[in-house]
Design a protein around this motif. Structure first.
Motif, mmCIF file in Angstrom:
data_model
loop_
_atom_site.group_PDB
_atom_site.id
_atom_site.type_symbol
_atom_site.label_atom_id
_atom_site.label_comp_id
_atom_site.label_asym_id
_atom_site.label_seq_id
_atom_site.Cartn_x
_atom_site.Cartn_y
_atom_site.Cartn_z
ATOM 1 N N PHE A 36 21.155 8.455 -59.704
ATOM 2 C CA PHE A 36 20.612 9.000 -58.456
ATOM 3 C C PHE A 36 21.230 8.311 -57.235
ATOM 4 N N ARG A 37 21.398 7.000 -57.310
ATOM 5 C CA ARG A 37 22.002 6.288 -56.177
ATOM 6 C C ARG A 37 23.451 6.695 -55.975
ATOM 7 N N GLU A 38 24.169 6.943 -57.070
ATOM 8 C CA GLU A 38 25.553 7.383 -56.949
ATOM 9 C C GLU A 38 25.639 8.788 -56.332
ATOM 10 N N VAL A 39 24.783 9.696 -56.787
ATOM 11 C CA VAL A 39 24.774 11.037 -56.201
ATOM 12 C C VAL A 39 24.417 10.949 -54.714
ATOM 13 N N PHE A 40 23.422 10.149 -54.384
ATOM 14 C CA PHE A 40 23.045 9.976 -52.979
ATOM 15 C C PHE A 40 24.218 9.456 -52.155
ATOM 16 N N ARG A 41 24.938 8.491 -52.690
ATOM 17 C CA ARG A 41 26.074 7.901 -51.979
ATOM 18 C C ARG A 41 27.141 8.938 -51.646
ATOM 19 N N VAL A 42 27.476 9.798 -52.602
ATOM 20 C CA VAL A 42 28.599 10.714 -52.389
ATOM 21 C C VAL A 42 28.199 11.971 -51.621
ATOM 22 N N LEU A 43 26.907 12.281 -51.554
ATOM 23 C CA LEU A 43 26.483 13.473 -50.811
ATOM 24 C C LEU A 43 26.646 13.278 -49.307
ATOM 25 N N LYS A 44 27.026 14.345 -48.652
ATOM 26 C CA LYS A 44 27.038 14.355 -47.197
ATOM 27 C C LYS A 44 25.600 14.398 -46.683
#
Length: 234
Positions: A145-153
């Motif tokens: 979840f933290r990785e997805v959050f990081r890469v999302l605009k």
């Protein structure tokens, strides 16, 4: 396509996660052909899947890029592309990506790992992940979840699904092949808290009963979560 450690050092944790990923990759490499034959077109049998994917396509509009994390042979990837979404697929298993490329030659597929995404910060408009966390421990879910959050605009949309429950199911056989893998279920309270702790907002969890005779008979959930748009102070 997903092991609780108690306060391990970073080095130990990295080693354990790596071993787990190798196990997941081997399993899907082993069943790639059978998995593709069994689950391609899967969404056509599930009206709620179709409703949710149509909603995602409307909300994402023409924003890009969009990625399908844990895409498998590309069921959701193809469905969204047919709805006009500019989308690519990412998966841990090269063998299952080969199946995806053969079935959907117009879609870009790339090998990768949702626990360590090779994307720049705030570079992805939207992400989908249908059951991509099914082999993960709670710690690994938080990392994903933290990785997805990081890469999302900012304003980016994250749609994913999971099996609702508390149990872990171990399989020694899957699709006629010998395997050694665990399937994890998660409580909705855990998923909501984990998303919130990762920074997401506007978290919406939609639960449903299984479709008898179509899928494993566990309760399912679809989740929409948004990365906040940071507004500068005047």
């Amino acid at each position: 396509m997903g092991s609780d450690q108690t306060s391990p050092s970073f080095g130990v944790r990295a080693m354990i996660v790596g071993q787990e990923l190798n196990k997941i990759e081997r399993m899907y490499d082993t069943v790639a052909k059978e998995y593709s034959e069994t689950f391609s077109g899967d969404h056509e049998k599930k009206p709620k899947d179709q409703e949710i994917l149509h909603r995602f396509s409307r909300e994402i509009g023409d924003k890009k890029p969009v990625w399908d994390f844990g895409c498998g042979p590309g069921q959701a990837t193809e469905y969204l592309k047919n709805l006009g979404v500019e989308i690519s697929g990412l998966d841990l298993s090269e063998k299952i990506l080969e199946q995806g490329r053969a079935i959907h030659p117009k879609i870009h597929f790339q090998k990768g790992n949702i626990l360590e995404l090779k994307f720049e910060n705030e570079s992805v408009a939207g992400a989908v992940a249908f059951y991509a966390i099914v082999h993960f421990t709670e710690e690994q879910v938080g990392t994903a979840f933290r990785e997805v959050f990081r890469v999302l605009k900012p304003g980016g949309i994250f749609l994913f699904t999971y099996h609702i429950g508390e149990e872990t199911i171990h399989l020694d056989e899957f699709l006629g092949k010998k395997v050694d893998i665990d399937f994890m279920f998660f409580s909705t309270d855990f998923i909501f808290s984990c998303l919130k702790d990762s920074g997401f907002e506007k978290i919406e969890i939609i639960e449903r009963e299984p479709y008898p005779g179509v899928e494993y008979e566990s309760r399912r959930a679809y989740v929409f979560a948004i990365k906040p748009v940071v507004r500068k102070s005047p």
